[in-house]
Design a protein around this motif. Structure first.
Motif, mmCIF file in Angstrom:
data_model
loop_
_atom_site.group_PDB
_atom_site.id
_atom_site.type_symbol
_atom_site.label_atom_id
_atom_site.label_comp_id
_atom_site.label_asym_id
_atom_site.label_seq_id
_atom_site.Cartn_x
_atom_site.Cartn_y
_atom_site.Cartn_z
ATOM 1 N N GLY A 79 1.062 -0.614 0.192
ATOM 2 C CA GLY A 79 -0.251 -0.067 0.461
ATOM 3 C C GLY A 79 0.827 1.257 0.066
ATOM 4 O O GLY A 79 0.332 2.437 -0.711
ATOM 5 N N ARG A 182 -4.915 -7.489 10.460
ATOM 6 C CA ARG A 182 -4.194 -7.112 9.920
ATOM 7 C C ARG A 182 -2.400 -7.514 10.783
ATOM 8 O O ARG A 182 -2.100 -8.400 10.805
ATOM 9 C CB ARG A 182 -3.567 -6.027 9.679
ATOM 10 C CG ARG A 182 -1.860 -5.922 9.143
ATOM 11 C CD ARG A 182 -1.966 -3.973 9.447
ATOM 12 N NE ARG A 182 -2.640 -3.848 7.502
ATOM 13 C CZ ARG A 182 -2.960 -2.739 7.012
ATOM 14 N NH1 ARG A 182 -3.346 -2.280 8.077
ATOM 15 N NH2 ARG A 182 -3.703 -2.400 5.787
ATOM 16 N N ARG A 188 -3.599 -13.520 7.786
ATOM 17 C CA ARG A 188 -5.229 -12.732 7.554
ATOM 18 C C ARG A 188 -5.915 -13.432 6.203
ATOM 19 O O ARG A 188 -6.679 -13.087 5.654
ATOM 20 C CB ARG A 188 -4.796 -11.456 7.245
ATOM 21 C CG ARG A 188 -4.627 -10.434 6.176
ATOM 22 C CD ARG A 188 -4.752 -9.050 6.338
ATOM 23 N NE ARG A 188 -3.596 -8.027 5.883
ATOM 24 C CZ ARG A 188 -4.269 -7.025 4.506
ATOM 25 N NH1 ARG A 188 -5.276 -7.521 5.074
ATOM 26 N NH2 ARG A 188 -3.557 -6.614 4.377
ATOM 27 N N GLU A 362 -5.057 -1.827 -2.445
ATOM 28 C CA GLU A 362 -5.607 -0.975 -1.713
ATOM 29 C C GLU A 362 -7.468 -0.698 -2.734
ATOM 30 O O GLU A 362 -6.945 -0.651 -3.448
ATOM 31 C CB GLU A 362 -5.370 0.546 -2.208
ATOM 32 C CG GLU A 362 -3.570 0.392 -1.883
ATOM 33 C CD GLU A 362 -3.754 0.958 -0.139
ATOM 34 O OE1 GLU A 362 -4.374 1.346 0.216
ATOM 35 O OE2 GLU A 362 -3.403 0.057 0.389
HETATM 36 MG MG MG Z 1 -1.400 -2.949 1.785
#
Ligand code: MG
Ligand code: ADP
Length: 383
Positions: A79, A182, A188, A362
């Motif tokens: 990200g 997370r 996850r 994202e």
């Molecule tokens: Mg990410």
């Protein structure tokens, strides 16, 4: 007067952008224990900037003078790299700045780019601090190499650059729904996937693509020549771009027609219109332990790998698919209703806004979107 004209230039200066909240929240301490000693040993000069909020790195890279840095190093998940690449593309001098060498150190829960570079370097698949050590080695010993970028256009007129993936359906839902896990790191994604498999949704839409073979002629020789100067559309490759510094530059998508027009006739449109997942991937890995595109053997191949599963796919097949993806064996025998096609451009037109879409992990709102690959548009440190 009597002084040298310029101070001796250190061979390399790194700007390190680090997201302390990425992944399990250990990026900063891992940087200190695993990365700093190596950088010091290599006598690299670096500045560490710990981000305080989302989009801080995006704004910094968009607005600041970057000429003091030879490499922008991202220590986070994918990200933060997404912020950096899109920040570079918002600059006036974007045709120069998009060539700024980048590097990734895995510090997040989604470390797909780091895992891909580790794979291209010939190392076995590893996660955690092993992956971090390998990527620190790549950073210290590697050289800038061409990085393919996909330019995406949405029906809400957004322009996004993507270095990793675009997805809609099961995978993008898992990406977003698993954000709350997370703290578990890359686990996850597995947990999120099993949760989603128990309540499968189908996504109605139209999927079209340009198969990679039929566009290989157009793609040939396009490395470094994607940026056209805005008013005249004259070719302006990066080597001589300093001549028109300050002029707004746009990235031309030569394979695409506007989203409100039908796709060109030489494109393929998938006959089915109910999907469980659509994934476009331009690196080998979708996560540190998701070897989703085993056909991708290196950087800068100029191809988007399109995967899609139509709504007839069984839960059992999906489970098999995700379990096999860890080792990249999911394509060894055909899975009914799961397809793979190498493409250079694609378009997705949802029938209605279902779920969310993700770009490099994202999220973006569900809308019509199309994109094309720009071979070697960016640069990343690689061995
Ligand atoms: Mg990410
Ligand atoms: P992860 O792999 O754990 O998801 P990412 O690098 O993808 O890690 O970061 C997750 C999100 O956090 C991204 O959307 C990024 O833009 C955002 N972000 C970056 N810096 C910060 C910060 N200091 N605080 C909060 N969010 C941040």
């Amino acid at each position: 007067q009597g002084h040298p004209i310029s101070p001796p230039r250190s061979p390399r200066r790194f700007l390190v952008l680090l997201n302390p909240f990425a992944g399990t929240g250990k990026a900063l301490s891992q940087f200190e224990t695993h990365v700093m000693p190596m950088l010091e040993e290599m006598k690299v000069r670096y500045t560490l900037l710990v981000t305080e909020r989302r989009n801080q790195a995006y704004e910094l890279v968009r607005d600041e003078d970057l000429s003091g840095w030879d490499v922008i190093v991202v220590m986070s998940g994918d990200g933060l790299m997404y912020e950096v690449i899109n920040g570079l593309m918002e600059r006036q001098d974007r045709n120069v700045s998009i060539k700024k060498p980048l590097a990734i150190l895995p510090g997040g829960s989604g470390n797909a780019l780091a895992a891909s570079l580790n794979h291209y370097s010939g190392q076995t698949q590893v996660t955690g601090t092993k992956l971090l050590n390998n990527c620190t080695f790549i950073l210290c010993k590697g050289r800038p190499s061409p990085l393919d970028l996909v330019s995406l256009t949405t029906s809400s007129n957004r322009r996004i650059l993507s270095f990793l993936s675009f997805s809609w359906g099961l995978i993008s839902d898992v990406d977003v729904e698993s954000e709350k896990y997370r703290f578990m790191g890359s686990v996850r994604f597995s947990i999120g996937t099993f949760v989603r498999l128990t309540m499968l949704r189908s996504y109605g839409g139209c999927l079209s693509y340009l198969p990679a073979r039929s566009s290989s002629v157009q793609q040939k020789g396009t490395v470094d020549a994607h940026l056209l100067s805005a008013p005249h559309n004259s070719t302006n490759n990066v080597q001589n771009s300093h001549t028109d510094k300050g002029e707004a530059q746009i990235l031309e998508d030569s394979l695409l027609v506007p989203l409100d027009q039908p796709v060109p006739s030489h494109w393929t449109t998938v006959p089915e219109n109910q999907f469980i997942l659509i994934l476009l991937l331009y690196q080998s890995h979708l996560g540190a332990d998701l070897y989703a595109a085993p056909m991708v053997s290196g950087l800068g191949e100029g191809v988007i790998q399109l995967f899609y599963a139509t709504s007839s796919i069984s839960r059992k097949s999906l489970l098999k698919l995700f379990l096999a993806m860890e080792k990249g064996t999911h394509l060894e025998e055909p899975i009914p209703h799961f397809n793979h096609v190498p493409v250079t451009a694609f378009r997705i037109e949802p029938l209605e806004a279902t779920g969310i879409m993700t770009v490099d992990g994202e999220s973006i709102p569900c809308c019509s979107v199309q994109g094309q690959i720009h071979r070697g548009l960016g640069r990343i440190i690689n061995i």
